[in-house]
Design a protein around this motif. Structure first.
Motif, short mmCIF file in Angstrom:
data_model
loop_
_atom_site.label_atom_id
_atom_site.label_comp_id
_atom_site.label_asym_id
_atom_site.label_seq_id
_atom_site.Cartn_x
_atom_site.Cartn_y
_atom_site.Cartn_z
N GLY A 223 62.10 -38.46 8.33
CA GLY A 223 62.47 -37.25 9.05
C GLY A 223 63.86 -36.77 8.70
O GLY A 223 64.10 -35.57 8.48
N LEU A 224 64.81 -37.69 8.62
CA LEU A 224 66.18 -37.32 8.29
C LEU A 224 66.28 -36.85 6.83
O LEU A 224 67.05 -35.94 6.52
N SER A 225 65.50 -37.46 5.96
CA SER A 225 65.53 -37.08 4.54
C SER A 225 64.99 -35.66 4.34
O SER A 225 65.46 -34.92 3.47
N ILE A 226 64.00 -35.30 5.13
CA ILE A 226 63.40 -33.97 5.00
C ILE A 226 64.33 -32.88 5.51
O ILE A 226 64.27 -31.74 5.05
N GLY A 227 65.20 -33.24 6.47
CA GLY A 227 66.14 -32.21 6.93
C GLY A 227 66.45 -32.21 8.41
O GLY A 227 67.21 -31.35 8.88
N ALA A 228 65.88 -33.14 9.18
CA ALA A 228 66.23 -33.20 10.60
C ALA A 228 67.68 -33.66 10.74
O ALA A 228 68.16 -34.49 9.97
N ASP A 229 68.36 -33.13 11.73
CA ASP A 229 69.74 -33.56 11.99
C ASP A 229 69.76 -34.87 12.76
O ASP A 229 70.65 -35.69 12.57
N HIS A 230 68.79 -35.04 13.66
CA HIS A 230 68.69 -36.27 14.46
C HIS A 230 67.21 -36.59 14.64
O HIS A 230 66.36 -35.70 14.61
N TYR A 231 66.94 -37.86 14.85
CA TYR A 231 65.56 -38.31 15.06
C TYR A 231 65.56 -39.25 16.26
O TYR A 231 66.14 -40.33 16.21
N LEU A 232 64.92 -38.83 17.35
CA LEU A 232 64.88 -39.62 18.58
C LEU A 232 63.44 -40.02 18.89
O LEU A 232 62.51 -39.25 18.66
N SER A 233 63.29 -41.20 19.45
CA SER A 233 61.97 -41.66 19.90
C SER A 233 61.74 -41.16 21.32
O SER A 233 62.68 -41.04 22.11
N LYS A 234 60.49 -40.90 21.65
CA LYS A 234 60.18 -40.37 22.98
C LYS A 234 60.51 -41.36 24.09
O LYS A 234 60.60 -40.96 25.25
N GLY A 235 60.69 -42.61 23.76
CA GLY A 235 61.05 -43.58 24.79
C GLY A 235 62.52 -43.57 25.16
O GLY A 235 62.94 -44.31 26.04
N CYS A 236 63.31 -42.74 24.50
CA CYS A 236 64.75 -42.75 24.77
C CYS A 236 65.04 -42.12 26.14
O CYS A 236 64.23 -41.37 26.69
N ASP A 237 66.20 -42.44 26.67
CA ASP A 237 66.64 -41.84 27.93
C ASP A 237 66.90 -40.35 27.69
O ASP A 237 67.45 -39.98 26.65
N LEU A 238 66.55 -39.51 28.64
CA LEU A 238 66.78 -38.08 28.47
C LEU A 238 68.26 -37.75 28.37
O LEU A 238 68.62 -36.73 27.78
N ALA A 239 69.11 -38.61 28.90
CA ALA A 239 70.55 -38.40 28.74
C ALA A 239 70.94 -38.48 27.27
O ALA A 239 71.87 -37.79 26.83
#
Length: 226
Positions: free
Chosen positions: A91-107
């Motif tokens: 994802g980062l190689s294609i051009g995303a600035d950040h890659y987060l998993s859905k399990g992360c805290d919304l903060a």
């Protein structure tokens, strides 16, 4: 207010997250497919995008590739259930600035978007501001609501340490109550009234998470002033 387009194919999860993004100050366009994204996306208006990868009509990664190929100056955050290291690298190689998993805290999602706004030099959003003397809560859009003394004490307890979990015991002690004898239904009632007061005044949801059986958390940027 910064315009953000949010692509998530699960309508229930998407609605919940779109509400959260709106509560922390973004103007959200919520779409559930690549086709809807392409119909709704306006390069001159949307400055941020939160994109899922697995979609019913294609790949979010292909969409990101196309957006970067078009040269759009767009901050892109992938928010996906596919959270392995190879997934993130792709994802980062294609051009995303950040890659987060859905399990992360919304903060973490909120902080990631804030950091991206700073890097892209987007217009900064105003914090929620609590004035102690006049007993007023100022919302990011400039509207303000008058507070009772009880409201003020609760919000001060929460807003002095935004992002941190504040226990019911801490809040009750701030209100001058004895935690062991205090009827905690009173606190629940007060929080409901405070949320309704803020919404009725400014049309915005108070950015406070209810932590089941433990307390509350103010999750937006906050400033407390004398």
């Amino acid at each position: 207010m910064i315009d953000l387009i949010f692509l998530e194919d699960d309508p229930d999860l998407g609605t919940e997250l779109a509400d959260f993004l709106g509560e922390i100050g973004y103007r959200v366009t919520f779409v559930t497919s690549l086709a809807e994204f392409q119909a709704a996306f306006e390069p001159g208006r949307h400055h941020l995008a939160v994109i899922d990868v697995g979609l019913p009509d294609g790949s979010g990664l292909s969409l990101i590739h196309d957006l970067r190929k078009a040269g759009d100056r767009l901050g892109i955050v992938v928010f996906s259930a596919r959270g392995t290291t190879p997934d993130k690298i792709e994802g980062l190689s294609i051009g995303a600035d950040h890659y987060l998993s859905k399990g992360c805290d919304l903060a973490e999602l909120s902080a990631t978007l804030e950091a991206l706004c700073r890097r892209l030099e987007l217009a900064s959003r105003q914090p929620w501001r609590l004035e102690l003397g006049p007993r007023r809560l100022h919302m990011p859009d400039g509207s303000a609501v008058a507070l009772s003394q009880q409201d003020l004490l609760v919000l001060r307890c929460l807003m002095e340490t935004p992002g941190e979990n504040i226990s019911r015991k801490q809040i009750i002690q701030t209100l001058g109550g004895d935690y062991l004898s205090y009827d905690q239904r009173r606190l629940d009632t007060q929080m409901r009234r405070l949320r309704r007061k803020v919404f009725d005044c400014g049309g915005q949801e108070l950015p406070v998470n209810t932590l089941r059986n433990s307390g509350y958390r103010f999750y937006a940027e906050a400033l407390v002033q004398a």
